[in-house]
Motif scaffolding. Structure first.
Motif, PDB file in Angstrom:
ATOM      1  N   LYS A 182       0.827  -1.208   0.000  1.00  0.00           N
ATOM      2  CA  LYS A 182       0.000   0.000   0.000  1.00  0.00           C
ATOM      3  C   LYS A 182       0.864   1.261   0.000  1.00  0.00           C
ATOM      4  CE  LYS A 182      -3.771  -2.254   2.521  1.00  0.00           C
ATOM      5  NZ  LYS A 182      -4.601  -2.253   3.755  1.00  0.00           N
ATOM      6  N   GLU A 183       2.182   1.091   0.026  1.00  0.00           N
ATOM      7  CA  GLU A 183       3.077   2.244   0.069  1.00  0.00           C
ATOM      8  C   GLU A 183       3.035   3.012  -1.261  1.00  0.00           C
ATOM      9  OE1 GLU A 183       4.802  -1.099   2.561  1.00  0.00           O
ATOM     10  OE2 GLU A 183       4.141  -0.904   0.468  1.00  0.00           O
ATOM     11  N   PRO A 184       3.053   4.334  -1.216  1.00  0.00           N
ATOM     12  CA  PRO A 184       3.154   5.106  -2.464  1.00  0.00           C
ATOM     13  C   PRO A 184       4.476   4.770  -3.154  1.00  0.00           C
ATOM     14  CG  PRO A 184       2.598   6.526  -0.589  1.00  0.00           C
ATOM     15  CD  PRO A 184       2.977   5.201  -0.023  1.00  0.00           C
ATOM     16  N   ARG A 185       4.415   4.328  -4.406  1.00  0.00           N
ATOM     17  CA  ARG A 185       5.609   3.790  -5.058  1.00  0.00           C
ATOM     18  C   ARG A 185       6.747   4.813  -5.120  1.00  0.00           C
ATOM     19  NH1 ARG A 185       6.992  -0.608  -7.694  1.00  0.00           N
ATOM     20  NH2 ARG A 185       4.935  -1.430  -7.252  1.00  0.00           N
ATOM     21  N   LYS A 186       6.453   6.048  -5.486  1.00  0.00           N
ATOM     22  CA  LYS A 186       7.510   7.052  -5.627  1.00  0.00           C
ATOM     23  C   LYS A 186       8.192   7.299  -4.289  1.00  0.00           C
ATOM     24  CE  LYS A 186       8.392  11.766  -7.249  1.00  0.00           C
ATOM     25  NZ  LYS A 186       7.790  12.990  -7.849  1.00  0.00           N
ATOM     26  N   ARG A 187       7.409   7.412  -3.230  1.00  0.00           N
ATOM     27  CA  ARG A 187       7.993   7.658  -1.910  1.00  0.00           C
ATOM     28  C   ARG A 187       8.719   6.434  -1.380  1.00  0.00           C
ATOM     29  NH1 ARG A 187       3.658  11.497   1.381  1.00  0.00           N
ATOM     30  NH2 ARG A 187       3.699  13.229  -0.112  1.00  0.00           N
ATOM     31  N   LEU A 188       8.229   5.251  -1.721  1.00  0.00           N
ATOM     32  CA  LEU A 188       8.931   4.029  -1.334  1.00  0.00           C
ATOM     33  C   LEU A 188      10.312   3.993  -1.990  1.00  0.00           C
ATOM     34  CD1 LEU A 188       8.817   1.320   0.184  1.00  0.00           C
ATOM     35  CD2 LEU A 188       7.835   0.312  -1.895  1.00  0.00           C
ATOM     36  N   MET A 189      10.392   4.447  -3.238  1.00  0.00           N
ATOM     37  CA  MET A 189      11.690   4.507  -3.909  1.00  0.00           C
ATOM     38  C   MET A 189      12.616   5.510  -3.240  1.00  0.00           C
ATOM     39  SD  MET A 189      11.661   2.145  -6.083  1.00  0.00           S
ATOM     40  CE  MET A 189      10.405   1.186  -5.181  1.00  0.00           C
ATOM     41  N   HIS A 190      12.046   6.576  -2.691  1.00  0.00           N
ATOM     42  CA  HIS A 190      12.855   7.523  -1.921  1.00  0.00           C
ATOM     43  C   HIS A 190      13.483   6.822  -0.719  1.00  0.00           C
ATOM     44  CE1 HIS A 190      10.515  11.309  -3.467  1.00  0.00           C
ATOM     45  NE2 HIS A 190      11.367  10.829  -4.344  1.00  0.00           N
ATOM     46  N   MET A 191      12.718   5.915  -0.087  1.00  0.00           N
ATOM     47  CA  MET A 191      13.258   5.181   1.050  1.00  0.00           C
ATOM     48  C   MET A 191      14.427   4.300   0.613  1.00  0.00           C
ATOM     49  SD  MET A 191      11.502   2.496   3.748  1.00  0.00           S
ATOM     50  CE  MET A 191      11.694   1.052   2.682  1.00  0.00           C
ATOM     51  N   PHE A 192      14.269   3.599  -0.522  1.00  0.00           N
ATOM     52  CA  PHE A 192      15.367   2.766  -1.007  1.00  0.00           C
ATOM     53  C   PHE A 192      16.603   3.616  -1.299  1.00  0.00           C
ATOM     54  CE2 PHE A 192      11.886  -0.246  -2.307  1.00  0.00           C
ATOM     55  CZ  PHE A 192      12.261  -1.246  -1.425  1.00  0.00           C
ATOM     56  N   GLU A 193      16.389   4.774  -1.879  1.00  0.00           N
ATOM     57  CA  GLU A 193      17.524   5.656  -2.159  1.00  0.00           C
ATOM     58  C   GLU A 193      18.198   6.095  -0.861  1.00  0.00           C
ATOM     59  OE1 GLU A 193      18.580   9.580  -4.914  1.00  0.00           O
ATOM     60  OE2 GLU A 193      16.516   8.854  -4.758  1.00  0.00           O
ATOM     61  N   PHE A 194      17.400   6.345   0.172  1.00  0.00           N
ATOM     62  CA  PHE A 194      17.941   6.758   1.468  1.00  0.00           C
ATOM     63  C   PHE A 194      18.799   5.644   2.075  1.00  0.00           C
ATOM     64  CE2 PHE A 194      18.154   8.008   5.858  1.00  0.00           C
ATOM     65  CZ  PHE A 194      18.033   9.387   5.855  1.00  0.00           C
ATOM     66  N   LEU A 195      18.426   4.385   1.838  1.00  0.00           N
ATOM     67  CA  LEU A 195      19.185   3.260   2.393  1.00  0.00           C
ATOM     68  C   LEU A 195      20.634   3.248   1.902  1.00  0.00           C
ATOM     69  CD1 LEU A 195      16.639   0.285   2.247  1.00  0.00           C
ATOM     70  CD2 LEU A 195      17.215   1.741   4.194  1.00  0.00           C
ATOM     71  N   GLY A 196      20.869   3.872   0.761  1.00  0.00           N
ATOM     72  CA  GLY A 196      22.233   3.952   0.253  1.00  0.00           C
ATOM     73  C   GLY A 196      23.167   4.686   1.193  1.00  0.00           C
ATOM     74  N   ASN A 197      22.607   5.555   2.052  1.00  0.00           N
ATOM     75  CA  ASN A 197      23.423   6.278   3.030  1.00  0.00           C
ATOM     76  C   ASN A 197      23.994   5.362   4.110  1.00  0.00           C
ATOM     77  OD1 ASN A 197      22.951   9.181   2.192  1.00  0.00           O
ATOM     78  ND2 ASN A 197      20.839   8.569   2.543  1.00  0.00           N
ATOM     79  N   PHE A 198      23.425   4.161   4.243  1.00  0.00           N
ATOM     80  CA  PHE A 198      23.867   3.220   5.275  1.00  0.00           C
ATOM     81  C   PHE A 198      24.852   2.175   4.737  1.00  0.00           C
ATOM     82  CE2 PHE A 198      19.303   3.796   7.012  1.00  0.00           C
ATOM     83  CZ  PHE A 198      19.648   5.011   7.578  1.00  0.00           C
ATOM     84  N   GLY A 199      25.148   2.222   3.444  1.00  0.00           N
ATOM     85  CA  GLY A 199      26.001   1.204   2.852  1.00  0.00           C
ATOM     86  C   GLY A 199      25.279  -0.105   2.613  1.00  0.00           C
ATOM     87  N   THR A 200      23.963  -0.073   2.556  1.00  0.00           N
ATOM     88  CA  THR A 200      23.164  -1.290   2.355  1.00  0.00           C
ATOM     89  C   THR A 200      23.386  -1.856   0.952  1.00  0.00           C
ATOM     90  OG1 THR A 200      21.494  -0.473   3.899  1.00  0.00           O
ATOM     91  CG2 THR A 200      20.821  -2.226   2.397  1.00  0.00           C
ATOM     92  N   LYS A 201      23.552  -3.181   0.882  1.00  0.00           N
ATOM     93  CA  LYS A 201      23.780  -3.860  -0.395  1.00  0.00           C
ATOM     94  C   LYS A 201      22.665  -4.848  -0.738  1.00  0.00           C
ATOM     95  CE  LYS A 201      27.726  -1.835  -1.072  1.00  0.00           C
ATOM     96  NZ  LYS A 201      27.825  -0.776  -2.119  1.00  0.00           N
ATOM     97  N   ASP A 202      22.186  -5.589   0.263  1.00  0.00           N
ATOM     98  CA  ASP A 202      21.160  -6.613   0.042  1.00  0.00           C
ATOM     99  C   ASP A 202      19.849  -6.172   0.676  1.00  0.00           C
ATOM    100  OD1 ASP A 202      23.078  -8.197  -1.183  1.00  0.00           O
ATOM    101  OD2 ASP A 202      23.587  -9.229   0.683  1.00  0.00           O
ATOM    102  N   VAL A 203      18.765  -6.304  -0.075  1.00  0.00           N
ATOM    103  CA  VAL A 203      17.445  -5.897   0.402  1.00  0.00           C
ATOM    104  C   VAL A 203      16.483  -7.077   0.270  1.00  0.00           C
ATOM    105  CG1 VAL A 203      15.460  -4.401  -0.013  1.00  0.00           C
ATOM    106  CG2 VAL A 203      17.771  -3.451  -0.129  1.00  0.00           C
ATOM    107  N   HIS A 204      15.879  -7.468   1.388  1.00  0.00           N
ATOM    108  CA  HIS A 204      14.874  -8.522   1.398  1.00  0.00           C
ATOM    109  C   HIS A 204      13.502  -7.880   1.564  1.00  0.00           C
ATOM    110  CE1 HIS A 204      17.629 -12.015   1.741  1.00  0.00           C
ATOM    111  NE2 HIS A 204      18.428 -11.118   2.301  1.00  0.00           N
ATOM    112  N   LEU A 205      12.679  -7.960   0.525  1.00  0.00           N
ATOM    113  CA  LEU A 205      11.323  -7.424   0.586  1.00  0.00           C
ATOM    114  C   LEU A 205      10.415  -8.497   1.181  1.00  0.00           C
ATOM    115  CD1 LEU A 205      11.052  -5.818  -2.977  1.00  0.00           C
ATOM    116  CD2 LEU A 205      11.981  -4.802  -0.877  1.00  0.00           C
ATOM    117  N   ILE A 206       9.736  -8.170   2.283  1.00  0.00           N
ATOM    118  CA  ILE A 206       8.916  -9.158   2.981  1.00  0.00           C
ATOM    119  C   ILE A 206       7.467  -8.672   3.045  1.00  0.00           C
ATOM    120  CG2 ILE A 206       8.619 -10.504   5.097  1.00  0.00           C
ATOM    121  CD1 ILE A 206      11.547  -9.783   5.781  1.00  0.00           C
TER     122      ILE A 206
END
Length: 277
Positions: A12-36
């Motif tokens: 139910k997340e707004p897709r554009k804003r959800l992508m903003h969250m993924f982009e923000f994760l780059g600040n943490f050095g995140t490499k692997d993402v598990h969508l649950i």
């Protein structure tokens, strides 16, 4: 430390804003993402639709350079999200925050709040906010009790993949009953804040200690707004009779009040217990 993220997806997340969250994760050095995606019941038709939507989200997330994996689970949603995150050896859980009233949350319960309360993994809450929607991480506010939570939180704050340039270290205290005791209390707090600033100084261009009085959650929200930070970091502890316990409950209040992203790190990640060390 934050290379593997378990991301709760409600679809139910707004897709554009959800992508903003993924982009923000780059600040943490995140490499692997598990969508649950978890739900109490999932029919065959629902599973097919969920798989299709998850694959679309996964494809979009790979544009940010992540390795993306999808998981569909049945069961009590908060527990299932946490258990799946642990099963996949995630370093933290990420949630796209949708605002809810505290009154409604108290009456009906809330999946995100339950995850935050139950999780022994760090929980990142991405709050797009009305006024603070940057995908860059420049300024961080760490709310410290100058006691129990620091051992768990500091390794994350000084990790080389945590890319912020300015750190504010805030302690919210309660005035002592007499001037002499208050002077001693404040000196102890300032000494602790300065010691923390020294420990973090190599990881930031600037570290600024801050000390104030008042209700913890209100002051954290106020200072975060005044300083216009991109992220609030707080510890969560269940130790009874301590300021840490107050910060534990504060950690559950902040997502409703702060209007910006928050990282909650539980006492379970304290050295040497944390699996990352």
């Amino acid at each position: 430390m934050l290379q593997r993220a378990a991301v709760k997806i409600s679809l139910k997340e707004p897709r554009k804003r959800l992508m903003h969250m993924f982009e923000f994760l780059g600040n943490f050095g995140t490499k692997d993402v598990h969508l649950i995606h978890a739900a109490p019941k999932i029919t065959s038709q629902q599973r097919s639709d969920i798989e299709e939507q998850l694959e679309k989200t996964a494809k979009d997330a790979t544009n940010f350079g992540f390795n993306v994996y999808t998981h569909i689970r049945r069961g009590h949603v908060p527990t299932t999200i946490i258990e799946t995150a642990q099963e996949k050896k995630a370093d933290f859980i990420a949630i796209y925050w949708t605002p809810k009233s505290l009154f409604r949350n108290a009456l009906l319960g809330n999946i995100d709040s339950d995850i935050l309360r139950l999780s022994n993994l760090p929980v990142f809450i991405y709050n797009h906010g009305l006024f603070k929607s940057s995908v860059n991480l420049e300024q961080v506010l760490y709310a410290t009790d100058c006691k129990h939570t620091d051992a768990a939180v500091l390794p994350y704050l000084v990790d080389r993949r945590f890319t912020a340039s300015r750190l504010f270290i805030l302690h919210v205290g309660e005035r002592a009953p007499d001037p002499v005791t208050e002077e001693k209390r404040r000196k102890n707090v300032l000494d602790s804040l300065n010691a923390l600033a020294i420990e973090c100084s190599h990881a930031y261009n600037e570290v600024q200690p801050l000390e104030t009085l008042g209700q913890v959650s209100k002051q954290i929200v106020k200072q975060a707004a005044t300083l216009d930070v991109d992220l609030i970091v707080a510890g969560k502890s269940d130790k009874s009779g301590t300021v840490s316990q107050m910060l534990g409950s504060t950690a559950e209040i902040l997502p409703h009040k702060a209007g910006r992203s928050i990282f909650i790190i539980p006492d379970a990640c304290r050295l040497p217990a944390c699996k990352n060390y």
